[in-house]
Write an enzyme that holds these catalytic residues in place. Structure first.
Site, PDB file in Angstrom:
ATOM      1  N   HIS A  62       0.889  -1.175   0.000  1.00  0.00           N
ATOM      2  CA  HIS A  62       0.000   0.000   0.000  1.00  0.00           C
ATOM      3  C   HIS A  62       0.922   1.219   0.000  1.00  0.00           C
ATOM      4  CE1 HIS A  62      -3.522  -2.489   1.249  1.00  0.00           C
ATOM      5  NE2 HIS A  62      -2.584  -3.195   1.850  1.00  0.00           N
ATOM      6  N   PHE A  63       1.021   1.899  -1.138  1.00  0.00           N
ATOM      7  CA  PHE A  63       1.987   3.005  -1.248  1.00  0.00           C
ATOM      8  C   PHE A  63       1.326   4.384  -1.167  1.00  0.00           C
ATOM      9  CE2 PHE A  63       5.739   0.528  -3.403  1.00  0.00           C
ATOM     10  CZ  PHE A  63       5.996  -0.098  -2.196  1.00  0.00           C
ATOM     11  N   ARG A  64       0.002   4.424  -0.973  1.00  0.00           N
ATOM     12  CA  ARG A  64      -0.714   5.619  -0.510  1.00  0.00           C
ATOM     13  C   ARG A  64      -0.798   6.776  -1.477  1.00  0.00           C
ATOM     14  NH1 ARG A  64      -2.802   2.393   3.191  1.00  0.00           N
ATOM     15  NH2 ARG A  64      -1.636   2.149   5.098  1.00  0.00           N
ATOM     16  N   ASN A  94      -6.592   0.633  -2.343  1.00  0.00           N
ATOM     17  CA  ASN A  94      -7.245   1.485  -1.325  1.00  0.00           C
ATOM     18  C   ASN A  94      -6.519   2.808  -1.120  1.00  0.00           C
ATOM     19  OD1 ASN A  94      -5.135   0.099  -0.102  1.00  0.00           O
ATOM     20  ND2 ASN A  94      -6.085   0.090   1.916  1.00  0.00           N
ATOM     21  N   HIS A 176      -8.689  -9.904   0.615  1.00  0.00           N
ATOM     22  CA  HIS A 176      -8.457  -9.741   2.051  1.00  0.00           C
ATOM     23  C   HIS A 176      -9.555 -10.537   2.744  1.00  0.00           C
ATOM     24  CE1 HIS A 176      -7.314  -7.237   5.675  1.00  0.00           C
ATOM     25  NE2 HIS A 176      -8.398  -7.886   6.072  1.00  0.00           N
ATOM     26  N   HIS A 230      -2.255 -12.600   2.617  1.00  0.00           N
ATOM     27  CA  HIS A 230      -1.841 -12.640   4.038  1.00  0.00           C
ATOM     28  C   HIS A 230      -2.593 -13.639   4.914  1.00  0.00           C
ATOM     29  CE1 HIS A 230      -5.137  -9.824   3.960  1.00  0.00           C
ATOM     30  NE2 HIS A 230      -4.415  -8.718   3.870  1.00  0.00           N
ATOM     31  N   ASP A 300       2.504  -6.754   2.567  1.00  0.00           N
ATOM     32  CA  ASP A 300       1.357  -5.918   2.960  1.00  0.00           C
ATOM     33  C   ASP A 300       1.868  -4.608   3.580  1.00  0.00           C
ATOM     34  OD1 ASP A 300      -1.227  -5.063   3.292  1.00  0.00           O
ATOM     35  OD2 ASP A 300      -1.705  -6.409   4.932  1.00  0.00           O
ATOM     36  N   HIS A 304       1.542   3.926   8.202  1.00  0.00           N
ATOM     37  CA  HIS A 304       0.825   5.042   8.830  1.00  0.00           C
ATOM     38  C   HIS A 304       1.887   5.805   9.618  1.00  0.00           C
ATOM     39  CE1 HIS A 304      -3.054   3.148   7.930  1.00  0.00           C
ATOM     40  NE2 HIS A 304      -2.521   2.010   8.339  1.00  0.00           N
TER      41      HIS A 304
HETATM   42  O1  DOR Z   1      -3.565  -3.674   8.365  1.00  0.00           O
HETATM   43  C1  DOR Z   1      -3.846  -3.407   7.206  1.00  0.00           C
HETATM   44  N1  DOR Z   1      -3.638  -2.194   6.701  1.00  0.00           N
HETATM   45  N2  DOR Z   1      -4.366  -4.368   6.425  1.00  0.00           N
HETATM   46  C2  DOR Z   1      -4.852  -4.086   5.200  1.00  0.00           C
HETATM   47  O2  DOR Z   1      -5.329  -4.975   4.545  1.00  0.00           O
HETATM   48  C3  DOR Z   1      -4.848  -2.707   4.700  1.00  0.00           C
HETATM   49  C4  DOR Z   1      -3.757  -1.967   5.321  1.00  0.00           C
HETATM   50  C5  DOR Z   1      -3.767  -0.479   5.026  1.00  0.00           C
HETATM   51  O3  DOR Z   1      -3.967  -0.123   3.873  1.00  0.00           O
HETATM   52  O4  DOR Z   1      -3.536   0.285   5.954  1.00  0.00           O
END
Ligand code: DOR
Length: 450
Positions: A62-64, A94, A176, A230, A300, A304
């Site tokens: 997840h590179f945001r 996402n 997921h 996962h 994964d 944050h």
């Molecule tokens: O803990 C998680 N964070 N699991 C996920 O599947 C999504 C990810 C996120 O995008 O923060």
């Protein structure tokens, strides 16, 4: 102008063995894996004492970018990849906005083309309403379904929608797997408990097993290629018996190496979805990998900021950064005698290439892309927050000492990271995804053959 590199005297990690060899690369491709000492090249890399491995393909990050770039962005994340030996990443939908249309995915590809130091691919996210987009998307790794909700608001929980996605699309699907109603019921029952350890009781074994069983059932009935993201419990392994060739699975380092005892030390830093489980689950997941029931290791990577993570549970978000440490963590397992370098290369490079039909990647062989990493198995390295390249700036493995570490990385035959630092002019590219190859079949020695 043509550019060639001769990697001399490397211990080369081939799919079936580690052997000393000279590897010749020309114009981004491996052309000879048994080159003569006298071979000439525009550049010679003296690799005596080091191992040459295929670059890692991390199929779940997840590179945001776009939208959440205070946590991570493609430049920082791709630097983290380059430093950690990851030469290709597959990124989840996402982001903000979520990548749920072909146009949205294309926009992310365009961003990556200008910013990413390593190769990239982007999944298209499923919703209850975007079936046509999923049907018409192509040359992508696949479709991502959040069968249970996690970060962001992507969720497909309705059976009729799931039946149509599995029944009426062509791209491989990954999911997921945490059962939404089990999680919601647990959350209600345990509301008011503020110790983060409750996270593993809310997102419990039952939630994972129920959703994995449900999605495997869908995949088998519709004969649809499906990858369980996962896997976090030993019990899910029992569902993975006799499911080839349709079903493959992966495990993340945090589910192999952390368990509920770690909440006391690390608190919400190890709050993840799916949650971490017991020490016995760690052991069973490791065995599942060794036995070939799980084919892939992926991170994964879900960064944050520390400020966000330090909020009291349940406001603390789920996810942890890992992309730059996963190879080092696994090399340390090799040093400890728990697995071999060929197994690590299979789990982290060859298998993900096969699972996602990535053409020309994942192994050191003539004709394959020169996505390569040199690793030093003697090197001791301590992971430290202040040395992380992820924009989030921390690691749950802070102060963990490892033996074996990646020291230089090439993407398409161009050095992107070595002891001098990053070569920021290098850009990765989007590989070709050929799903007609039909997915992954494990052979008895654990090496996939397409
Ligand atoms: O803990 C998680 N964070 N699991 C996920 O599947 C999504 C990810 C996120 O995008 O923060």
């Amino acid at each position: 102008m043509s550019h060639s590199i001769l990697f001399k005297n490397a211990s080369v990690v081939f799919p079936h063995e580690v052997a000393e060899a000279n590897v010749l690369v020309e114009d981004g491709k491996i052309v000879d894996v048994d080159a003569a000492d006298t071979a000439t090249a525009s550049e010679v890399v003296e690799a005596g004492g080091l191992h040459l491995m295929p670059g890692v393909i991390d199929d779940q990050v997840h590179f945001r970018e776009p939208g959440l770039t205070h946590k991570e962005d493609l430049l920082h994340a791709s630097r983290a990849c380059a430093a950690g030996g990851v030469t290709t990443f597959l990124e989840m939908p996402n982001t903000k906005p979520p990548a749920i249309t072909r146009e949205g995915v294309r926009a992310k590809e365009q961003l990556a083309a200008t910013k990413s130091l390593v190769n990239y691919g982007f999944y298209i996210g499923a919703t209850c309403e975007n079936l046509t987009e999923l049907q018409e998307a192509d040359n992508l790794p696949g479709i991502k379904i959040f069968i249970g909700s996690s970060t962001g608001n992507l969720l497909v929980d309705r059976q009729s929608a799931l039946e149509r996605i599995f029944g009426e699309t062509e791209l491989p699907i990954c999911a997921h797997c945490e059962d939404e109603s089990t999680v919601q019921a647990n959350a209600q029952r345990l509301a008011g408990e503020s110790d983060v350890a409750v996270h593993s009781r809310i997102r419990n074994v039952e939630a994972a097993v129920t959703a994995t069983r449900r999605s495997i059932d869908l995949a088998l009935r519709h004969k649809h290629r499906f990858h369980v993201l996962h896997v976090s419990t030993g019990d899910e392994l029992e569902l993975l018996d006799n499911t080839q060739p349709y079903i493959t699975a992966e495990v993340c380092p945090h589910h192999l190496f952390f368990n509920t005892d770690d909440y006391a030390r690390l608190g919400s830093l190890v709050q993840m979805n799916p949650s971490i489980k017991s020490a016995e689950d760690n052991r069973r997941l490791w065995q599942g990998l060794i036995d070939g029931k799980i084919q892939v290791i992926a991170t994964d990577h879900a960064p944050h900021t520390l400020d966000e993570k330090r909020q009291p549970y349940p406001s603390s978000p789920s996810g942890l950064p890992a992309v730059e440490n996963s190879l080092g963590l696994m090399l340390d397992q090799v040093s400890a005698g728990n697995c071999s370098l060929t197994q690590v290369a299979t789990w982290m490079s060859d298998a993900p290439a096969r699972v996602w039909g990535i053409v020309g990647k994942g192994r050191i062989a003539a004709g394959y892309d020169a996505d390569l990493v040199l690793v030093d198995m003697q090197r001791e390295h301590t992971i430290r927050n202040d040395e992380q390249y992820t924009k989030s700036g921390w690691s749950p493995w802070h102060q963990t000492r490892l033996t074996g570490w990646p020291v230089a990385t090439w993407v398409g035959g161009r050095c992107v990271f070595n002891r001098e630092g990053f070569h920021e002019s290098v850009r990765g590219s989007k590989p070709r995804f050929d799903h007609a190859r039909g997915g992954y079949w494990a052979t008895p020695d654990g090496i996939g053959t397409a």
